[in-house]
Scaffold this motif. Structure first.
Motif, PDB file in Angstrom:
ATOM      1  N   ARG A 102       0.831  -1.211   0.000  1.00 55.31           N
ATOM      2  CA  ARG A 102       0.000   0.000   0.000  1.00 55.31           C
ATOM      3  C   ARG A 102       0.862   1.256   0.000  1.00 55.31           C
ATOM      4  NH1 ARG A 102      -4.608  -0.826  -2.359  1.00 55.31           N
ATOM      5  NH2 ARG A 102      -5.535  -2.783  -1.630  1.00 55.31           N
ATOM      6  N   GLN A 103       2.001   1.216   0.670  1.00 53.61           N
ATOM      7  CA  GLN A 103       2.907   2.364   0.637  1.00 53.61           C
ATOM      8  C   GLN A 103       3.444   2.577  -0.781  1.00 53.61           C
ATOM      9  OE1 GLN A 103       5.812   2.593   3.901  1.00 53.61           O
ATOM     10  NE2 GLN A 103       4.611   1.043   4.983  1.00 53.61           N
ATOM     11  N   GLU A 104       3.776   1.493  -1.453  1.00 53.51           N
ATOM     12  CA  GLU A 104       4.253   1.611  -2.824  1.00 53.51           C
ATOM     13  C   GLU A 104       3.151   2.112  -3.756  1.00 53.51           C
ATOM     14  OE1 GLU A 104       7.320   1.429  -4.068  1.00 53.51           O
ATOM     15  OE2 GLU A 104       7.872   1.323  -1.950  1.00 53.51           O
ATOM     16  N   ALA A 105       1.918   1.672  -3.500  1.00 51.01           N
ATOM     17  CA  ALA A 105       0.784   2.139  -4.310  1.00 51.01           C
ATOM     18  C   ALA A 105       0.568   3.636  -4.110  1.00 51.01           C
ATOM     19  CB  ALA A 105      -0.474   1.370  -3.936  1.00 51.01           C
ATOM     20  N   PHE A 106       0.773   4.124  -2.876  1.00 50.25           N
ATOM     21  CA  PHE A 106       0.640   5.551  -2.599  1.00 50.25           C
ATOM     22  C   PHE A 106       1.686   6.341  -3.373  1.00 50.25           C
ATOM     23  CE2 PHE A 106       1.554   9.387  -0.144  1.00 50.25           C
ATOM     24  CZ  PHE A 106       0.279   9.902   0.063  1.00 50.25           C
ATOM     25  N   ARG A 107       2.912   5.852  -3.377  1.00 48.51           N
ATOM     26  CA  ARG A 107       3.973   6.542  -4.127  1.00 48.51           C
ATOM     27  C   ARG A 107       3.709   6.485  -5.626  1.00 48.51           C
ATOM     28  NH1 ARG A 107       7.510   3.169  -0.299  1.00 48.51           N
ATOM     29  NH2 ARG A 107       7.693   4.527   1.534  1.00 48.51           N
ATOM     30  N   ARG A 108       3.152   5.364  -6.066  1.00 47.29           N
ATOM     31  CA  ARG A 108       2.847   5.231  -7.486  1.00 47.29           C
ATOM     32  C   ARG A 108       1.742   6.195  -7.909  1.00 47.29           C
ATOM     33  NH1 ARG A 108       0.568  -0.458  -9.157  1.00 47.29           N
ATOM     34  NH2 ARG A 108      -1.239   0.397  -8.057  1.00 47.29           N
ATOM     35  N   GLU A 109       0.828   6.507  -6.998  1.00 47.52           N
ATOM     36  CA  GLU A 109      -0.282   7.395  -7.349  1.00 47.52           C
ATOM     37  C   GLU A 109       0.220   8.739  -7.837  1.00 47.52           C
ATOM     38  OE1 GLU A 109      -4.367   9.315  -5.400  1.00 47.52           O
ATOM     39  OE2 GLU A 109      -3.116   7.949  -4.215  1.00 47.52           O
ATOM     40  N   GLN A 110       1.190   9.317  -7.136  1.00 52.13           N
ATOM     41  CA  GLN A 110       1.662  10.635  -7.576  1.00 52.13           C
ATOM     42  C   GLN A 110       2.468  10.529  -8.866  1.00 52.13           C
ATOM     43  OE1 GLN A 110       5.079  12.170  -7.007  1.00 52.13           O
ATOM     44  NE2 GLN A 110       5.846  10.075  -6.793  1.00 52.13           N
ATOM     45  N   LEU A 111       3.041   9.366  -9.156  1.00 56.66           N
ATOM     46  CA  LEU A 111       3.701   9.169 -10.447  1.00 56.66           C
ATOM     47  C   LEU A 111       2.674   9.098 -11.573  1.00 56.66           C
ATOM     48  CD1 LEU A 111       6.430   6.539  -9.465  1.00 56.66           C
ATOM     49  CD2 LEU A 111       6.730   8.997  -9.838  1.00 56.66           C
ATOM     50  N   VAL A 112       1.552   8.446 -11.296  1.00 52.12           N
ATOM     51  CA  VAL A 112       0.460   8.409 -12.274  1.00 52.12           C
ATOM     52  C   VAL A 112      -0.039   9.821 -12.533  1.00 52.12           C
ATOM     53  CG1 VAL A 112      -1.928   7.656 -12.650  1.00 52.12           C
ATOM     54  CG2 VAL A 112      -0.247   6.052 -11.721  1.00 52.12           C
ATOM     55  N   LEU A 113      -0.181  10.608 -11.471  1.00 56.63           N
ATOM     56  CA  LEU A 113      -0.658  11.983 -11.617  1.00 56.63           C
ATOM     57  C   LEU A 113       0.332  12.834 -12.407  1.00 56.63           C
ATOM     58  CD1 LEU A 113      -2.134  12.472  -8.039  1.00 56.63           C
ATOM     59  CD2 LEU A 113      -3.420  12.545 -10.183  1.00 56.63           C
ATOM     60  N   GLN A 114       1.624  12.553 -12.270  1.00 57.17           N
ATOM     61  CA  GLN A 114       2.608  13.285 -13.067  1.00 57.17           C
ATOM     62  C   GLN A 114       2.405  13.020 -14.559  1.00 57.17           C
ATOM     63  OE1 GLN A 114       6.740  13.098 -11.839  1.00 57.17           O
ATOM     64  NE2 GLN A 114       6.164  12.878  -9.694  1.00 57.17           N
ATOM     65  N   ALA A 115       2.001  11.805 -14.886  1.00 56.39           N
ATOM     66  CA  ALA A 115       1.750  11.470 -16.286  1.00 56.39           C
ATOM     67  C   ALA A 115       0.512  12.170 -16.834  1.00 56.39           C
ATOM     68  CB  ALA A 115       1.597   9.952 -16.430  1.00 56.39           C
ATOM     69  N   LEU A 116      -0.340  12.671 -15.941  1.00 58.50           N
ATOM     70  CA  LEU A 116      -1.582  13.335 -16.349  1.00 58.50           C
ATOM     71  C   LEU A 116      -1.487  14.858 -16.295  1.00 58.50           C
ATOM     72  CD1 LEU A 116      -4.140  11.000 -14.522  1.00 58.50           C
ATOM     73  CD2 LEU A 116      -3.564  11.007 -16.957  1.00 58.50           C
ATOM     74  N   LEU A 117      -0.305  15.383 -16.025  1.00 60.05           N
ATOM     75  CA  LEU A 117      -0.140  16.835 -15.932  1.00 60.05           C
ATOM     76  C   LEU A 117      -0.549  17.509 -17.239  1.00 60.05           C
ATOM     77  CD1 LEU A 117       3.215  17.208 -13.971  1.00 60.05           C
ATOM     78  CD2 LEU A 117       0.969  18.036 -13.244  1.00 60.05           C
ATOM     79  N   GLY A 118      -1.414  18.512 -17.121  1.00 56.01           N
ATOM     80  CA  GLY A 118      -1.846  19.274 -18.284  1.00 56.01           C
ATOM     81  C   GLY A 118      -2.900  18.592 -19.132  1.00 56.01           C
ATOM     82  N   LYS A 119      -3.369  17.414 -18.708  1.00 54.52           N
ATOM     83  CA  LYS A 119      -4.360  16.685 -19.492  1.00 54.52           C
ATOM     84  C   LYS A 119      -5.779  17.082 -19.064  1.00 54.52           C
ATOM     85  CE  LYS A 119      -0.860  14.420 -21.169  1.00 54.52           C
ATOM     86  NZ  LYS A 119      -0.287  14.807 -22.466  1.00 54.52           N
ATOM     87  N   GLU A 120      -6.632  17.311 -20.048  1.00 53.86           N
ATOM     88  CA  GLU A 120      -8.003  17.721 -19.767  1.00 53.86           C
ATOM     89  C   GLU A 120      -8.786  16.605 -19.086  1.00 53.86           C
ATOM     90  OE1 GLU A 120      -9.846  19.018 -23.347  1.00 53.86           O
ATOM     91  OE2 GLU A 120      -8.663  20.849 -23.499  1.00 53.86           O
ATOM     92  N   ARG A 121      -9.701  16.992 -18.222  1.00 52.37           N
ATOM     93  CA  ARG A 121     -10.591  16.080 -17.495  1.00 52.37           C
ATOM     94  C   ARG A 121      -9.836  15.142 -16.568  1.00 52.37           C
ATOM     95  NH1 ARG A 121     -15.785  16.161 -19.671  1.00 52.37           N
ATOM     96  NH2 ARG A 121     -15.950  17.222 -21.705  1.00 52.37           N
ATOM     97  N   CYS A 122      -8.627  15.527 -16.163  1.00 52.88           N
ATOM     98  CA  CYS A 122      -7.825  14.699 -15.269  1.00 52.88           C
ATOM     99  C   CYS A 122      -7.416  15.502 -14.042  1.00 52.88           C
ATOM    100  CB  CYS A 122      -6.574  14.184 -15.979  1.00 52.88           C
ATOM    101  SG  CYS A 122      -6.927  13.094 -17.376  1.00 52.88           S
ATOM    102  N   LEU A 123      -7.391  14.836 -12.903  1.00 50.83           N
ATOM    103  CA  LEU A 123      -6.939  15.466 -11.664  1.00 50.83           C
ATOM    104  C   LEU A 123      -5.513  15.959 -11.835  1.00 50.83           C
ATOM    105  CD1 LEU A 123      -7.702  16.008  -8.664  1.00 50.83           C
ATOM    106  CD2 LEU A 123      -6.641  13.798  -8.127  1.00 50.83           C
ATOM    107  N   GLN A 124      -5.252  17.184 -11.351  1.00 50.86           N
ATOM    108  CA  GLN A 124      -3.947  17.794 -11.557  1.00 50.86           C
ATOM    109  C   GLN A 124      -3.113  17.812 -10.277  1.00 50.86           C
ATOM    110  OE1 GLN A 124      -2.684  18.980 -14.818  1.00 50.86           O
ATOM    111  NE2 GLN A 124      -4.287  17.411 -15.031  1.00 50.86           N
ATOM    112  N   LEU A 125      -1.889  17.339 -10.421  1.00 52.99           N
ATOM    113  CA  LEU A 125      -0.928  17.332  -9.325  1.00 52.99           C
ATOM    114  C   LEU A 125      -0.346  18.727  -9.150  1.00 52.99           C
ATOM    115  CD1 LEU A 125       0.668  15.353  -7.381  1.00 52.99           C
ATOM    116  CD2 LEU A 125       2.427  15.331  -9.161  1.00 52.99           C
TER     117      LEU A 125
END
Length: 415
Positions: A102-125
């Motif tokens: 679960r700790q690794e999944a938490f760290r992975r979440e912000q990496l996923v969000l980095q991949a979505l930076l600037g993308k429409e209809r996506c949560l922004q980090l």
């Protein structure tokens, strides 16, 4: 059916005993560690030199209950960007500190969000992973990891909980936005795996309401390796998990994205019915859990992925034929009669028991708009009909008044 009774990452009740819409959302007593973190952050004048007015958003002090499994969410004001943000901390309860996955999944979440930076209809980090040192008695420190995202205020739960307040068109327009939100994630090679009303928020973009998926704790990139060697159950809420996610495919990068499509079908059903879809599917398929048990046993007996897929194809062809989709317009449904056939088709396309038969987003959205147009045309027709009736009544009344006036006039030659 032990795997159905085990708590998932998002549930606190087994799937056979839900009580209300919160039955699928994890709500636990808070740990002393977590409470110390909340108190420390709320007393902090400024976190990381920019976040002030920090307030817990996932802990109810009146009940002592924390919403969510593995994180603590706070609202705060970013003095640099001058806007409200959400700060997500990994929950430091003693149990969670032992859960390395679960700790690794938490760290992975912000990496996923980095991949979505600037993308429409996506949560922004707003800020990537950082650590806050929490001091606890007797002078020990616990590193508390966190990241920061946009704060999205508007929940959509009320569309499900107060269905009578909203028209069918309102609900279908919302559902179209939900489909677009999930489609946006998939377009950028992200699959969520925990789509449900609680993980969706409404926002205003260019004066238009859009829906954005939040809480990407179970999300992954198509290109990222699975976090576990074996996924013996789903990773999100069990009530929205499709058969393949329960049967060892939750981590498969080619198959797991289909779980988001299935969850959309569950949400569509629940927009027009007070029951959960997972209850409805068992009501019309008394053997549904036996079907899952058979698939689970056969697929789990084979460790090789290619062989598992071959078994899925073979067994779903035999066993899946007996599973029927519950009608979306059943007893107690708020589906208008004129679009029942369309919504039943959409539902069947989304929740097909075989993931290979679920339809693409674009096709689903076309059917949604067909239903919306049908309702709008019906409304326009009814308005035209009412107007025509009103004009006819007015003409008839005018004729009656003219006739009455003629009858009241004296006839020439009669005295």
């Amino acid at each position: 059916m032990a795997w159905l009774l085990v708590e998932s990452s998002s549930t606190n009740r087994n799937v056979s005993t839900p009580t209300g819409k919160d039955a699928l959302y994890r709500m636990d007593p808070i740990s002393s560690n977590s409470l110390l973190l909340i108190e420390a952050l709320e007393a902090l004048p400024l976190l990381d030199g920019r976040y002030k007015e920090i307030r817990s958003a996932s802990f109810d002090r009146a009940t002592g209950i924390k919403r969510g499994c593995f994180s603590l969410v706070f609202s705060a004001f970013d003095v640099i960007e001058e806007k409200k943000v959400a700060i997500k901390f990994y929950d430091i309860s003693p149990e969670n500190l032992r859960r390395l996955y679960r700790q690794e999944a938490f760290r992975r979440e912000q990496l996923v969000l980095q991949a979505l930076l600037g993308k429409e209809r996506c949560l922004q980090l707003q800020s990537a992973l950082k650590s806050y040192e929490l001091t606890v008695p007797p002078g020990l420190t616990i590193p508390c990891e966190y990241f920061v995202v946009d704060w999205l205020e508007n929940q959509i739960d009320h569309y499900f909980e107060e269905q009578h307040v909203f028209s069918a068109v309102d609900k279908l327009r919302l559902f179209n936005e939900v489909v677009l939100a999930v489609e946006a994630l998939h377009r950028h090679t992200v699959f969520h795996r925990d789509i449900k009303a609680d993980n969706l928020r409404a926002d205003i973009c260019a004066l238009k309401r859009i829906v954005i998926a939040i809480d990407l704790g179970t999300a992954a990139l198509w290109t990222s390796p699975p976090a576990l060697d074996e996924y013996a159950s789903q990773v999100g809420a069990s009530g929205y998990a499709p058969p393949e996610a329960i049967c060892f495919f939750a981590g498969d990068r080619e198959i797991a994205p289909h779980a988001d499509v299935y969850a959309l079908g569950c949400l569509l059903y629940e927009l027009f019915n007070m029951d959960y879809f997972f209850i409805a599917v068992r009501n019309v398929n008394a053997h549904y859990d036996m079907f899952l048990g058979a698939m689970y046993s056969k697929i789990g007996a084979e460790p090789d992925r290619a062989q598992r897929i071959a078994i899925w194809k073979k067994e779903i062809h035999k066993l899946g034929k007996s599973i029927v989709t519950p009608p979306i317009d059943g007893v107690g449904s708020s589906v208008p009669e004129g679009i029942a056939f369309l919504l039943n088709r959409i539902l069947a396309d989304l929740v097909a028991v075989d993931f290979r038969r679920r339809k693409p987003f674009e096709q689903i959205r076309r059917l949604i708009w067909s239903a919306i147009k049908a309702l709008e045309n019906e409304k326009a027709y009814q308005l035209r009909l009412a107007r025509a009736r009103e004009l006819r009544r007015a003409r008839e009344e005018k004729v009656r008044r003219r006739e009455a006036k003629l009858l009241a006039m004296p006839v020439a030659g009669l005295h």
